[in-house]
Scaffold this active site. Structure first.
Site, PDB file in Angstrom:
ATOM      1  N   ARG A   1       0.527 -11.115  13.403  1.00  0.00           N
ATOM      2  CA  ARG A   1      -0.345 -10.312  12.534  1.00  0.00           C
ATOM      3  C   ARG A   1       0.105 -10.233  11.073  1.00  0.00           C
ATOM      4  NH1 ARG A   1      -4.555  -8.755  11.736  1.00  0.00           N
ATOM      5  NH2 ARG A   1      -4.471  -6.492  11.677  1.00  0.00           N
TER       6      ARG A   1
ATOM      7  N   TYR B   1      -6.491   7.846  12.757  1.00  0.00           N
ATOM      8  CA  TYR B   1      -6.529   6.523  12.126  1.00  0.00           C
ATOM      9  C   TYR B   1      -7.757   5.724  12.595  1.00  0.00           C
ATOM     10  CZ  TYR B   1      -5.906   1.603  11.435  1.00  0.00           C
ATOM     11  OH  TYR B   1      -6.144   0.299  11.099  1.00  0.00           O
TER      12      TYR B   1
ATOM     13  N   TRP C   1       2.290   6.935  12.486  1.00  0.00           N
ATOM     14  CA  TRP C   1       0.893   6.857  12.077  1.00  0.00           C
ATOM     15  C   TRP C   1       0.379   5.443  12.366  1.00  0.00           C
ATOM     16  CZ3 TRP C   1      -1.831   4.078   8.128  1.00  0.00           C
ATOM     17  CH2 TRP C   1      -3.186   4.482   7.953  1.00  0.00           C
TER      18      TRP C   1
ATOM     19  N   ARG D   1     -13.481  -5.185  15.971  1.00  0.00           N
ATOM     20  CA  ARG D   1     -12.420  -4.239  16.311  1.00  0.00           C
ATOM     21  C   ARG D   1     -13.067  -2.882  16.553  1.00  0.00           C
ATOM     22  NH1 ARG D   1      -7.503  -1.663  12.663  1.00  0.00           N
ATOM     23  NH2 ARG D   1      -9.129  -0.169  12.117  1.00  0.00           N
TER      24      ARG D   1
ATOM     25  N   ASP E   1      -6.241  -3.415   1.656  1.00  0.00           N
ATOM     26  CA  ASP E   1      -5.050  -3.270   0.817  1.00  0.00           C
ATOM     27  C   ASP E   1      -4.338  -4.601   0.585  1.00  0.00           C
ATOM     28  OD1 ASP E   1      -4.654  -1.796   3.615  1.00  0.00           O
ATOM     29  OD2 ASP E   1      -2.725  -2.734   3.197  1.00  0.00           O
TER      30      ASP E   1
ATOM     31  N   GLU F   1       1.947  -6.675  11.433  1.00  0.00           N
ATOM     32  CA  GLU F   1       1.485  -6.431  10.058  1.00  0.00           C
ATOM     33  C   GLU F   1       2.563  -5.771   9.204  1.00  0.00           C
ATOM     34  OE1 GLU F   1      -1.983  -4.013  10.934  1.00  0.00           O
ATOM     35  OE2 GLU F   1      -0.955  -2.230  10.223  1.00  0.00           O
TER      36      GLU F   1
ATOM     37  N   HIS G   1     -14.358  -4.330  11.288  1.00  0.00           N
ATOM     38  CA  HIS G   1     -13.919  -3.031  11.801  1.00  0.00           C
ATOM     39  C   HIS G   1     -15.105  -2.133  12.129  1.00  0.00           C
ATOM     40  CE1 HIS G   1      -9.674  -2.885   9.821  1.00  0.00           C
ATOM     41  NE2 HIS G   1      -9.928  -4.066  10.315  1.00  0.00           N
TER      42      HIS G   1
ATOM     43  N   GLU H   1      -8.702 -11.215  10.235  1.00  0.00           N
ATOM     44  CA  GLU H   1      -9.254  -9.883   9.981  1.00  0.00           C
ATOM     45  C   GLU H   1      -9.972  -9.905   8.628  1.00  0.00           C
ATOM     46  OE1 GLU H   1      -6.253  -6.876   9.378  1.00  0.00           O
ATOM     47  OE2 GLU H   1      -7.645  -5.261   9.846  1.00  0.00           O
TER      48      GLU H   1
ATOM     49  N   HIS I   1      -3.272 -10.502   8.857  1.00  0.00           N
ATOM     50  CA  HIS I   1      -3.658  -9.161   8.415  1.00  0.00           C
ATOM     51  C   HIS I   1      -4.577  -9.266   7.190  1.00  0.00           C
ATOM     52  CE1 HIS I   1      -1.979  -4.963   7.089  1.00  0.00           C
ATOM     53  NE2 HIS I   1      -2.955  -4.824   7.958  1.00  0.00           N
TER      54      HIS I   1
ATOM     55  N   HIS J   1      -1.830   0.927  16.442  1.00  0.00           N
ATOM     56  CA  HIS J   1      -1.121   1.414  15.256  1.00  0.00           C
ATOM     57  C   HIS J   1       0.258   1.994  15.552  1.00  0.00           C
ATOM     58  CE1 HIS J   1      -1.874   2.347  10.885  1.00  0.00           C
ATOM     59  NE2 HIS J   1      -2.569   1.249  11.063  1.00  0.00           N
TER      60      HIS J   1
ATOM     61  N   GLU K   1      -3.556  -4.486  19.524  1.00  0.00           N
ATOM     62  CA  GLU K   1      -2.654  -4.667  18.382  1.00  0.00           C
ATOM     63  C   GLU K   1      -1.646  -3.535  18.269  1.00  0.00           C
ATOM     64  OE1 GLU K   1      -4.898  -4.876  14.752  1.00  0.00           O
ATOM     65  OE2 GLU K   1      -3.149  -4.449  13.505  1.00  0.00           O
TER      66      GLU K   1
ATOM     67  N   ASN L   1       0.812  -1.223   0.000  1.00  0.00           N
ATOM     68  CA  ASN L   1       0.000   0.000   0.000  1.00  0.00           C
ATOM     69  C   ASN L   1       0.843   1.270   0.000  1.00  0.00           C
ATOM     70  OD1 ASN L   1      -2.396   1.389   0.079  1.00  0.00           O
ATOM     71  ND2 ASN L   1      -2.834   1.011   2.244  1.00  0.00           N
TER      72      ASN L   1
HETATM   73  C1  GCO Z   1      -5.118  -3.202  10.159  1.00  0.00           C
HETATM   74  C2  GCO Z   1      -4.125  -2.208   9.655  1.00  0.00           C
HETATM   75  C3  GCO Z   1      -4.488  -1.434   8.438  1.00  0.00           C
HETATM   76  C4  GCO Z   1      -3.265  -0.654   7.972  1.00  0.00           C
HETATM   77  C5  GCO Z   1      -3.151  -0.697   6.490  1.00  0.00           C
HETATM   78  C6  GCO Z   1      -1.975   0.067   5.962  1.00  0.00           C
HETATM   79  O1  GCO Z   1      -4.961  -3.595  11.290  1.00  0.00           O
HETATM   80  O2  GCO Z   1      -5.965  -3.589   9.380  1.00  0.00           O
HETATM   81  O3  GCO Z   1      -3.575  -1.476  10.690  1.00  0.00           O
HETATM   82  O4  GCO Z   1      -5.605  -0.621   8.665  1.00  0.00           O
HETATM   83  O5  GCO Z   1      -3.306   0.651   8.403  1.00  0.00           O
HETATM   84  O6  GCO Z   1      -3.059  -2.035   6.098  1.00  0.00           O
HETATM   85  O7  GCO Z   1      -1.840  -0.162   4.610  1.00  0.00           O
HETATM   86 MG    MG Z   2      -3.289  -2.914  12.280  1.00  0.00          MG
END
Ligand code: GCO
Ligand code: MG
Length: 410
Positions: free
Chosen positions: A291, A159, A410, A147, A324, A270, A122, A347, A320, A220, A244, A37
């Protein structure tokens, strides 16, 4: 079974995807996801310029040998670009092998260890009412785990909480982090405001939805170890399924401090791309869930080994699966999830209708459970004519700044 052709397909049905297609002399084709991504063209070029010339003429059956060859012969190891490229080749070769065997891939990986895969969705909201509405919506869709992300007073753009729906007229929890545009969007962060507010949200969610519903949260990568420890501790009364990415992923040792202070289960990885990123996290049992995605961790071959290593320490999978990860990468995850013993949760952020026009998928989501389906191979077909209608568009992930202007994770 020689490889005679390869195509790197870039398409953007709502968001960017990079797909590798491998064709053998017998006319079999396999697909692999190489989407990174915000940095898609780097992997596409790694594949086109450096990997494709090595594939033509190779025996498509030799998956392990091809993996080792691509990993070791580059000399420069690891990293998301390299490992996503290797993953795409690996997925495509497994797809071909399973099609040749006329079996869904999970059968080749040892067969089904369960009947369905628990998935989490989500939910998010700009206030409690919107969050509750989003949780109810996900429960109606069948999700059995949720989540929870929330807006925080004092933080402008954050985020996991869209200021507006990704699709015009869509739901507010329809979150799309990669935005098309010449520059990355700037978002905000304030750790103290977040640490104060988050427990109050989980208290309200538990009061409304009861003690049973598995709840997850994504930090994050934004906290220091001591802040993360404090958060884990303050969330203990609300019995999270996992917290997470509580600290930046680069420093495995940070998790030691967090672990010492809280019994909230921890998930991370991730942004990891090899087993080496997990070495002490797994062997010291500092985490509870892995993850990584199949796409960013070197493919099915590599993630299978990583999860087997984790299994020795009672650590489970939590692969994950945001939008994306393409439907190809998602299918690879589901076959692996179904076959391994230490499956934890998957997820699941459903792809847009446009994406599903380009990638025809055989996997199902029924009654809260995902299943990869019974189509031979991965079970995803790429409609190349449809893909060609959506050319790549540059997109960036957002980044954070603190109130005083400092750049933050981020
Ligand atoms: C999640 C992730 C995503 C990421 C994204 C970045 O837990 O699903 O944190 O939301 O931010 O995959 O490309
Ligand atoms: Mg994540």
């Amino acid at each position: 079974m020689k490889i005679v052709a390869t195509d790197v397909v870039l398409t953007s049905p709502g968001r960017n995807f990079v797909t590798l297609k491998i064709t053998t002399a017998d006319g079999l084709t396999g697909l692999g996801d190489a989407t990174l991504n915000g940095r898609e063209l780097a992997v596409a070029s790694y594949l086109t310029e450096h990997v494709v010339p090595l594939l033509i003429g190779r025996d498509a059956r030799n998956i392990e040998d091809t993996w080792q060859f691509l990993y070791r012969s580059a000399y420069w190891r690891r990293g998301p670009v390299t490992m996503s490229a290797i993953a795409a080749v690996d997925m495509a070769l497994w797809d071909i092998k399973a099609k040749a065997a006329d079996m869904p891939l999970y059968q080749l990986l040892g067969g089904a260890s369960r009947t369905g895969l628990t998935a989490y969705g989500h939910a998010s909201g700009r206030d409690t009412e919107e969050l509750f509405d989003s949780i109810r919506h996900h429960l109606e869709l069948g999700f059995r785990a949720i989540r929870v992300q929330t807006a925080v007073p004092g933080i402008g753009t954050l985020y996991g909480v869209p200021t507006q729906p990704a699709v015009p007229g869509g739901r507010a929890d329809d979150y799309e982090p990669a935005q098309r545009g010449p520059l990355p969007a700037e978002e905000d962060w304030d750790t103290r405001a977040y640490l104060r507010h988050l427990p109050t949200i989980f208290e309200a969610v538990r009061a409304e939805f009861g003690p049973e519903l598995p709840l997850l949260h994504d930090g994050h990568h934004r906290m220091t170890p001591i802040e993360a420890a404090k958060l884990g501790k303050s969330l203990e009364p609300y019995d999270l399924f996992w917290l997470e990415d509580c600290t930046p992923a680069e420093n495995q040792e940070a998790l030691r401090l967090v672990r010492r202070h809280t019994t909230t289960p921890l998930a991370i990885g991730e942004v990891f791309n090899t087993v080496w990123d997990y070495q002490s996290l797994i062997s010291e049992q500092l985490i509870d869930y892995v993850r990584s995605s199949v796409t960013h961790a070197g493919g099915i071959t590599a993630l299978r080994k990583l999860l087997d290593f984790a299994a020795q320490y009672q650590i489970k999978s939590g692969i994950h699966g945001p939008t994306d990860i393409s439907p190809v990468g998602m299918a690879a995850a589901l076959h692996l999830d179904l076959a391994i013993h230490n499956f934890g949760i998957q997820e699941y952020m459903p792809h847009s209708a446009l994406t599903s026009e380009v990638f025809r998928q055989s996997f199902t989501f029924e009654d809260g459970y995902l299943h990869p389906g019974e189509q031979p191979g991965l079970g995803v077909d790429l409609d190349e004519d449809a893909a060609a209608k959506f050319p790549y568009e540059r997109a960036y992930l957002p980044y954070n700044r603190l109130n005083d202007g400092t750049v933050h994770d981020w």
